[in-house]
Design a protein around this motif. Structure first.
Motif, PDB file in Angstrom:
ATOM      1  N   THR A  51     -40.801  -3.999  72.170  1.00 15.25           N
ATOM      2  CA  THR A  51     -41.124  -5.546  71.505  1.00 15.25           C
ATOM      3  C   THR A  51     -40.832  -6.321  72.216  1.00 15.25           C
ATOM      4  OG1 THR A  51     -40.574  -4.180  68.880  1.00 15.25           O
ATOM      5  CG2 THR A  51     -41.159  -6.506  69.424  1.00 15.25           C
ATOM      6  N   ARG A  54     -43.309  -6.347  75.468  1.00 21.04           N
ATOM      7  CA  ARG A  54     -44.386  -6.493  74.902  1.00 21.04           C
ATOM      8  C   ARG A  54     -44.381  -8.157  75.130  1.00 21.04           C
ATOM      9  NH1 ARG A  54     -48.357  -3.163  75.668  1.00 21.04           N
ATOM     10  NH2 ARG A  54     -47.252  -1.327  76.975  1.00 21.04           N
ATOM     11  N   GLN A  55     -43.584  -8.653  74.450  1.00 24.01           N
ATOM     12  CA  GLN A  55     -43.518  -9.973  73.791  1.00 24.01           C
ATOM     13  C   GLN A  55     -42.723 -11.163  74.741  1.00 24.01           C
ATOM     14  OE1 GLN A  55     -40.622 -10.588  70.624  1.00 24.01           O
ATOM     15  NE2 GLN A  55     -42.152  -9.905  68.659  1.00 24.01           N
ATOM     16  N   LEU A  57     -43.177 -10.511  78.425  1.00 26.22           N
ATOM     17  CA  LEU A  57     -44.760 -10.326  78.902  1.00 26.22           C
ATOM     18  C   LEU A  57     -46.000 -11.087  78.859  1.00 26.22           C
ATOM     19  CD1 LEU A  57     -44.753  -6.565  80.766  1.00 26.22           C
ATOM     20  CD2 LEU A  57     -43.294  -8.824  81.514  1.00 26.22           C
ATOM     21  N   ALA A  58     -45.988 -11.042  77.426  1.00 21.62           N
ATOM     22  CA  ALA A  58     -47.540 -11.729  76.672  1.00 21.62           C
ATOM     23  C   ALA A  58     -47.587 -13.228  77.043  1.00 21.62           C
ATOM     24  CB  ALA A  58     -47.442 -11.450  75.324  1.00 21.62           C
ATOM     25  N   LEU A  65     -48.588 -19.256  74.137  1.00 18.95           N
ATOM     26  CA  LEU A  65     -47.237 -18.672  73.472  1.00 18.95           C
ATOM     27  C   LEU A  65     -46.019 -18.660  73.524  1.00 18.95           C
ATOM     28  CD1 LEU A  65     -49.411 -15.068  73.901  1.00 18.95           C
ATOM     29  CD2 LEU A  65     -49.245 -16.823  71.869  1.00 18.95           C
ATOM     30  N   LEU A  71     -43.082 -16.304  67.754  1.00 14.93           N
ATOM     31  CA  LEU A  71     -42.192 -15.397  68.398  1.00 14.93           C
ATOM     32  C   LEU A  71     -40.866 -15.814  68.834  1.00 14.93           C
ATOM     33  CD1 LEU A  71     -44.480 -14.942  71.795  1.00 14.93           C
ATOM     34  CD2 LEU A  71     -44.055 -13.063  70.319  1.00 14.93           C
TER      35      LEU A  71
END
Ligand SMILES: Cc1ncc(COP(=O)(O)O)c(C=O)c1O
Ligand SMILES: Cc1ncc(COP(=O)(O)O)c(C=O)c1O
Lengths: 450, 450
Positions: A51, A54-55, A57-58, A65, A71
């Motif tokens: 998690t 990916r968080q 990177l997003a 974001l 987040l």
């Protein structure tokens, strides 16, 4: 009807895809789904990505974001930090060719921590789009295409087959040294000696390729074994190419990953200052399992400055590695720390993956050894099992009649009749007269866990 | 004091970085910031990434975003669709080596639309980690390292310098054909003839590299010119390597991008079925400007099946291209359509980028031509200006005394005294006795617009 004679390298994969398609179209078979244990991809096998990774990177991809309260704070801070290192604040700009300087620095710190404080120098580290790419490039530097006799590279048997392909494509000779299946696929120096001797008159061996932990055979080298290999490389003046992608995947009791870099350093002179070493690692393996991001690194030790210059040019010529992959490398080598908001979840996810992998390996080993006609030494590390098939003379005869390798014949039947897609041993190399199959140990269990 | 004598290839970049660092540390100079117009990166130049592209990629990276009502519906649907094409539903799995099959198919549809319905075959398309990588790989196939005389590749002067590097690294000879600066950098067939003749006794020319629209010179070839080049390649049996990365960046009045693939097809036999062609495109350039994602594609036309097999092996040996880059390629070649929730914003962003680029090019052209000692033909396409420097004999003399190329000397002064970081013409090639500088036309204006 599927013509077995058409089978060759890659044909099994095509057949597996065809069967998958037919099953989707409603064709009836004794199974509902093809179980693909051919590849070593963890995400393909059903593992969920981490998690935290990916968080971050997003948020790097879509910076609004960073302001999202959905987040965790450390994710947002980390994304901000990573973007601060990108030219123009965007993952869409080229980075420096060897990699983003701060990330290379952080990789060197990771190596230093891993190796008990032995220094690692950022200028010796290059990031590439996957480690296979750097293995190919370093081989490119080592192989002299015009040389006569040709350049030789010692490779283990069985071996990760993409490296063998790179060696032969460069016009070099892959000189096999056989791992001892009887001794749990141990790497024996006498066998290295024999292989080196065998090259006489055929080629001029300049390098030794080692995979530790192994693929496809799941061994983990002991410290003693690592030291022996280094000493051998020193004696024969061989460049050591060490593929350490599976350094996090160690399960065997009393097994520990020992890096070649550390072992070499601790040996002291004359070894520590002379043996040339390239060590490879990647975000593809271990617990991030991010094969699709394409990022790996190589650390180079004891290379001549002229060679380093050449390597620099080679690693620069196609611009840089994917920036998101570079960031993933940084997250892998510099993960959340105790106290960070993401730490607990991160730790829990890593533990869960480790548990599944350890459990899978045990289970696979048990099941395989309980089947008639199969045997498999303990799997100490990596992501694969490479059990031996004790085929009957009749089965071997039948395969020959069909013009097939006996293990391909077996894999084909396993696919056609059981819906299980595995790799035949000959694709990885095996002692003549022995037969094996390779498969990813994790797949079955991830499927159960989710 | 900075020693000018130390300057060589790459040294200007190091010096620019050093000055940037000093400025941050408070060192006083006649400027507050280094204006970096050396690179062709749009994001580095301050362009904002396309919202749609980044939103879809973020949702692919972190799939819980697919359920977020903060993202437009088509973004969420598109992300779902893209993930459905990834093995195991994750951008972290390896894809097929040439690329994700549905994305390759969508690229072929894009090419077909662009070329007025001329078919494009998915099996002729390969995705790679940036187009530079495929240029290198195709060159690798064309160059015979053992050949005597050596393999030759015709290259424009001035030329994108990474390709020249690849050619020489492979042991081939880069045979220059000079673009006609007087005619707005036109590509003239007589010059191709001359260059081809000049290779006699030196090397065996097998390929012709063309950049259209140009880099560093901002020309756009007319249809007539494209047809002439194809006819020449046919006559001399040269493989055409066409670098069409800037196909979206056309600003000149009466200028239109004509693809070599389309022109070749429309010529009919004997050309259409015989001239071997590789056309390159990338997410790095055009309006997505996603250099850091590393994804490009090559379409191959009229290649021998045996060569295609070899290319397949080369493009497969290091596994696949970054999956997120592949998805970005798909978004570039299959963008939002009228009626989609993201369409208006997407269109608006593209228009804005186009406006800035067109405006920049005009401005740069005006300013440069108004400066004493500078001249520059109209910039019709691409992202760079390559104005000519009319240096005084005194300046040339002074440079020589310092052991520097005269244009390097000029760039150095521009950097030291004006804080503007440009590239010296000799790095891209120029007629003897002429001097140029290269710089990214977009940078100044993006900075103003945000
Ligand atoms: C032993 C070994 N080396 C190298 C690689 C290449 O990994 P990557 O290029 O994804 O970093 C693999 C992948 O399966 C592997 O198993
Ligand atoms: C003419 C030309 N070709 C190829 C490239 C390589 O682009 P990429 O490898 O990022 O696709 C560039 C990049 O600047 C270029 O200008």
């Amino acid at each position: 009807m599927w013509n077995m004679k058409q089978l060759e390298y890659g044909a099994l994969a095509r057949r597996a895809n065809q069967i998958k398609k037919e099953l989707r179209q409603g064709v009836r078979r004794p199974y509902k789904e093809v179980i693909d244990v051919f590849q070593g991809d963890l995400h393909r096998a059903g593992m969920k990505p981490l998690t935290f990774v990916r968080q971050v990177l997003a948020a790097c991809v879509y910076p609004p974001l960073i302001n999202s309260s959905n987040l965790p704070l450390d994710v947002r801070q980390r994304a901000q930090e990573e973007l601060g290192r990108c030219v123009g604040g965007s993952v869409g700009s080229y980075s420096a060719a060897p990699g983003i300087p701060e990330i290379i620095h952080s990789i060197s710190e990771f190596i230093k921590r891993r190796d008990g404080g032995i220094p690692s120098h950022p200028e010796n580290i290059y990031i590439s789009p996957g480690s296979q790419w750097s293995i190919s490039n370093i081989l490119n530097v080592l192989v002299n295409r015009e040389a006569s006799p040709r350049t030789g590279v010692l490779i283990p048997v069985p071996c990760h087959n993409k490296t063998v392909l790179s060696i032969t494509q460069l016009g070099a000779v892959a000189v096999p040294y056989y791992l001892s299946e009887e001794q749990g696929w141990a790497l024996q120096v006498e066998e290295l000696q024999r292989a080196h001797e065998s090259a006489k008159g055929v080629c001029n061996p300049v390098a030794l390729y080692v995979i530790n932990p192994g693929n496809p055979a799941g061994y983990v080298q002991s410290q003693k074994s690592v030291l022996e290999v280094i000493r051998f490389a020193w004696e024969k003046r061989l460049f050591l190419l060490v593929d350490e992608l599976y350094q996090d995947c160690v399960y065997g009791e009393n097994c520990e990953f020992v890096s070649y870099k550390r072992a070499l350093s601790e040996m002291g002179p004359p070894f520590s200052g002379t043996v040339e070493l390239a060590s490879f690692h990647s975000v593809s393996k271990g617990f991030s399992g991010e094969c699709g991001l394409r990022a790996g690194y190589v650390e180079l030790v004891n290379l001549d400055p002229a060679v380093m210059k050449h390597i620099h040019t080679l690693f620069s010529k196609d611009a840089c590695s994917p920036v998101l992959g570079q960031i993933a490398l940084n997250l892998m080598t510099d993960p959340p720390k105790p106290g960070d908001p993401s730490y607990l979840l991160y730790k829990q996810e890593i533990e869960q993956i480790r548990t599944v992998l350890v459990h899978s390996v045990k289970k696979v080993h048990e099941v395989v050894n309980s089947l008639p006609g199969f045997s498999c030494p303990p799997i100490e590390g990596g992501l694969f099992a490479f059990p031996r098939l004790h085929l009957t003379p009749k089965a071997i005869q039948k395969a020959k009649e069909l013009g097939l390798q006996p293990d391909t014949f077996y894999c084909t039947r396993l696919l056609e009749e059981g819906g299980v897609f595995t790799g035949p041993g000959w694709e990885y190399g095996q002692k003549e007269g022995t037969y094996h199959i390779r498969y990813n140990t994790s797949r079955a269990l991830f499927k159960v866990h989710h």
